[in-house]
Design a protein around this motif. Sequence first.
Motif, PDB file in Angstrom:
ATOM      1  N   LYS A  25       0.828  -1.209   0.000  1.00  0.00           N
ATOM      2  CA  LYS A  25       0.000   0.000   0.000  1.00  0.00           C
ATOM      3  C   LYS A  25       0.862   1.258   0.000  1.00  0.00           C
ATOM      4  O   LYS A  25       0.568   2.229  -0.704  1.00  0.00           O
ATOM      5  N   ALA A  26       1.941   1.238   0.806  1.00  0.00           N
ATOM      6  CA  ALA A  26       2.824   2.410   0.860  1.00  0.00           C
ATOM      7  C   ALA A  26       3.479   2.660  -0.492  1.00  0.00           C
ATOM      8  O   ALA A  26       3.593   3.808  -0.938  1.00  0.00           O
ATOM      9  N   LEU A  27       3.916   1.594  -1.167  1.00  0.00           N
ATOM     10  CA  LEU A  27       4.542   1.756  -2.479  1.00  0.00           C
ATOM     11  C   LEU A  27       3.531   2.260  -3.517  1.00  0.00           C
ATOM     12  O   LEU A  27       3.887   3.034  -4.405  1.00  0.00           O
ATOM     13  N   LYS A  28       2.274   1.812  -3.397  1.00  0.00           N
ATOM     14  CA  LYS A  28       1.242   2.283  -4.315  1.00  0.00           C
ATOM     15  C   LYS A  28       0.981   3.773  -4.115  1.00  0.00           C
ATOM     16  O   LYS A  28       0.821   4.531  -5.083  1.00  0.00           O
ATOM     17  N   ILE A  29       0.958   4.222  -2.865  1.00  0.00           N
ATOM     18  CA  ILE A  29       0.769   5.649  -2.584  1.00  0.00           C
ATOM     19  C   ILE A  29       1.957   6.448  -3.101  1.00  0.00           C
ATOM     20  O   ILE A  29       1.798   7.525  -3.687  1.00  0.00           O
ATOM     21  N   LEU A  30       3.176   5.935  -2.904  1.00  0.00           N
ATOM     22  CA  LEU A  30       4.373   6.620  -3.400  1.00  0.00           C
ATOM     23  C   LEU A  30       4.330   6.771  -4.918  1.00  0.00           C
ATOM     24  O   LEU A  30       4.726   7.810  -5.458  1.00  0.00           O
ATOM     25  N   ALA A  31       3.830   5.738  -5.610  1.00  0.00           N
ATOM     26  CA  ALA A  31       3.717   5.818  -7.072  1.00  0.00           C
ATOM     27  C   ALA A  31       2.703   6.877  -7.492  1.00  0.00           C
ATOM     28  O   ALA A  31       2.817   7.455  -8.578  1.00  0.00           O
ATOM     29  N   GLU A  32       1.678   7.137  -6.658  1.00  0.00           N
ATOM     30  CA  GLU A  32       0.741   8.227  -6.948  1.00  0.00           C
ATOM     31  C   GLU A  32       1.412   9.589  -6.804  1.00  0.00           C
ATOM     32  O   GLU A  32       1.057  10.540  -7.498  1.00  0.00           O
ATOM     33  N   ILE A  33       2.371   9.684  -5.882  1.00  0.00           N
ATOM     34  CA  ILE A  33       3.001  10.969  -5.601  1.00  0.00           C
ATOM     35  C   ILE A  33       4.015  11.330  -6.664  1.00  0.00           C
ATOM     36  O   ILE A  33       4.052  12.457  -7.155  1.00  0.00           O
ATOM     37  N   GLN A  34       4.876  10.404  -7.033  1.00  0.00           N
ATOM     38  CA  GLN A  34       5.999  10.716  -7.921  1.00  0.00           C
ATOM     39  C   GLN A  34       6.321   9.534  -8.813  1.00  0.00           C
ATOM     40  O   GLN A  34       5.873   8.414  -8.576  1.00  0.00           O
ATOM     41  N   ALA A  35       7.116   9.810  -9.851  1.00  0.00           N
ATOM     42  CA  ALA A  35       7.625   8.781 -10.752  1.00  0.00           C
ATOM     43  C   ALA A  35       9.107   9.044 -10.963  1.00  0.00           C
ATOM     44  O   ALA A  35       9.580  10.171 -10.786  1.00  0.00           O
ATOM     45  N   PRO A  36       9.879   8.017 -11.317  1.00  0.00           N
ATOM     46  CA  PRO A  36      11.302   8.246 -11.600  1.00  0.00           C
ATOM     47  C   PRO A  36      11.477   9.223 -12.759  1.00  0.00           C
ATOM     48  O   PRO A  36      10.718   9.197 -13.732  1.00  0.00           O
ATOM     49  N   CYS A 127       7.258  11.942 -15.132  1.00  0.00           N
ATOM     50  CA  CYS A 127       8.585  11.697 -15.709  1.00  0.00           C
ATOM     51  C   CYS A 127       9.406  12.979 -15.792  1.00  0.00           C
ATOM     52  O   CYS A 127      10.636  12.928 -15.816  1.00  0.00           O
ATOM     53  N   LEU A 128       8.722  14.145 -15.846  1.00  0.00           N
ATOM     54  CA  LEU A 128       9.411  15.429 -15.961  1.00  0.00           C
ATOM     55  C   LEU A 128       9.639  16.100 -14.601  1.00  0.00           C
ATOM     56  O   LEU A 128      10.131  17.224 -14.548  1.00  0.00           O
ATOM     57  N   GLY A 129       9.255  15.415 -13.519  1.00  0.00           N
ATOM     58  CA  GLY A 129       9.493  15.963 -12.189  1.00  0.00           C
ATOM     59  C   GLY A 129       8.252  16.406 -11.450  1.00  0.00           C
ATOM     60  O   GLY A 129       8.357  16.940 -10.337  1.00  0.00           O
ATOM     61  N   GLY A 130       7.078  16.234 -12.028  1.00  0.00           N
ATOM     62  CA  GLY A 130       5.852  16.622 -11.352  1.00  0.00           C
ATOM     63  C   GLY A 130       5.544  15.700 -10.181  1.00  0.00           C
ATOM     64  O   GLY A 130       5.772  14.488 -10.259  1.00  0.00           O
ATOM     65  N   ILE A 131       5.050  16.268  -9.092  1.00  0.00           N
ATOM     66  CA  ILE A 131       4.629  15.473  -7.932  1.00  0.00           C
ATOM     67  C   ILE A 131       3.194  15.859  -7.571  1.00  0.00           C
ATOM     68  O   ILE A 131       2.775  17.000  -7.766  1.00  0.00           O
ATOM     69  N   PHE A 132       2.459  14.892  -7.043  1.00  0.00           N
ATOM     70  CA  PHE A 132       1.029  15.038  -6.819  1.00  0.00           C
ATOM     71  C   PHE A 132       0.679  14.668  -5.383  1.00  0.00           C
ATOM     72  O   PHE A 132       1.343  13.832  -4.769  1.00  0.00           O
ATOM     73  N   LEU A 133      -0.380  15.288  -4.866  1.00  0.00           N
ATOM     74  CA  LEU A 133      -0.938  14.829  -3.607  1.00  0.00           C
ATOM     75  C   LEU A 133      -1.652  13.503  -3.856  1.00  0.00           C
ATOM     76  O   LEU A 133      -2.354  13.357  -4.858  1.00  0.00           O
ATOM     77  N   PRO A 134      -1.468  12.512  -2.972  1.00  0.00           N
ATOM     78  CA  PRO A 134      -2.194  11.249  -3.172  1.00  0.00           C
ATOM     79  C   PRO A 134      -3.699  11.476  -3.093  1.00  0.00           C
ATOM     80  O   PRO A 134      -4.172  12.426  -2.457  1.00  0.00           O
ATOM     81  N   SER A 135      -4.445  10.595  -3.743  1.00  0.00           N
ATOM     82  CA  SER A 135      -5.873  10.824  -3.942  1.00  0.00           C
ATOM     83  C   SER A 135      -6.631  11.005  -2.636  1.00  0.00           C
ATOM     84  O   SER A 135      -7.464  11.889  -2.498  1.00  0.00           O
ATOM     85  N   ARG A 136      -6.361  10.206  -1.622  1.00  0.00           N
ATOM     86  CA  ARG A 136      -7.088  10.343  -0.363  1.00  0.00           C
ATOM     87  C   ARG A 136      -6.756  11.658   0.322  1.00  0.00           C
ATOM     88  O   ARG A 136      -7.593  12.248   0.983  1.00  0.00           O
ATOM     89  N   THR A 137      -5.518  12.133   0.171  1.00  0.00           N
ATOM     90  CA  THR A 137      -5.140  13.401   0.778  1.00  0.00           C
ATOM     91  C   THR A 137      -5.867  14.544   0.100  1.00  0.00           C
ATOM     92  O   THR A 137      -6.255  15.520   0.740  1.00  0.00           O
ATOM     93  N   GLU A 138      -6.068  14.460  -1.227  1.00  0.00           N
ATOM     94  CA  GLU A 138      -6.809  15.495  -1.938  1.00  0.00           C
ATOM     95  C   GLU A 138      -8.262  15.552  -1.467  1.00  0.00           C
ATOM     96  O   GLU A 138      -8.844  16.615  -1.328  1.00  0.00           O
TER      97      GLU A 138
END
Length: 216
Positions: A25-36, A127-138
């Motif tokens: 679950k933690a890794l899934k949330i991290l993938a929502e926040i950022q990408a390499p 991929c360009l550096g964008g980061i997002f709030l995870p869906s539940r936090t939004e």
Amino acid sequence: VRDVATGRSRGSRGDGESHRRWKEKALKILAEIQAPLSLLMLRLCNWALLRLLNRLFLSVQLHQGQLQMVLRAARTPGVPLVFLSTHKSQLDGLLLSFLLFSQGLGVPRVTVGGQVCSPRLRALLGCLGGIFLPSRTEQMPSDRDEGLPGAVLATYVEEVLRSRQPLLIFLEEPPVALRLSAPAREWLALVYRAVRDGAVPDVLLVPVGIAYDVVP
């Protein structure tokens, strides 16, 4: 993150299985926040952005005084940079990332606000550096500190600052100007929390911005 997962999994069957489930679950949330970051996509988008700028604008002018201030701040040893910017256009994130990257400051992590993004656009921005709030936090900003999404997000911001990756936070959401947006408030609270909890000794808040004769 482990404390939150352990607190929620008390009384569950099998410590190993519960640990694996919470880690997934933690890794899934991290993938929502950022990408390499993708260097290939960065180079392609920089090339495309130069062509786009030549078609959209007669000229792009860089304020040398502000640039020197930013470069001087970047030379401060051991202190991460947090860039704060107003938000005039949806191009701002790409333009500021391109300018900072072209000046040797690295690729900043750019906060993407509450605007709706398609999955493909979200993947590209990640991929360009964008980061997002995870869906539940939004959906539940008031419950950010109580649960796994908030814990993963707080830890991620701490690691970004600790590794001295530049962080770019947009303070408002177009077309609503001169008002601190809810996502910006969340990101600023996370930076403050990282300093308060001692994850980093200090941060440098650097104002940056883009002005348009005509907003595209």
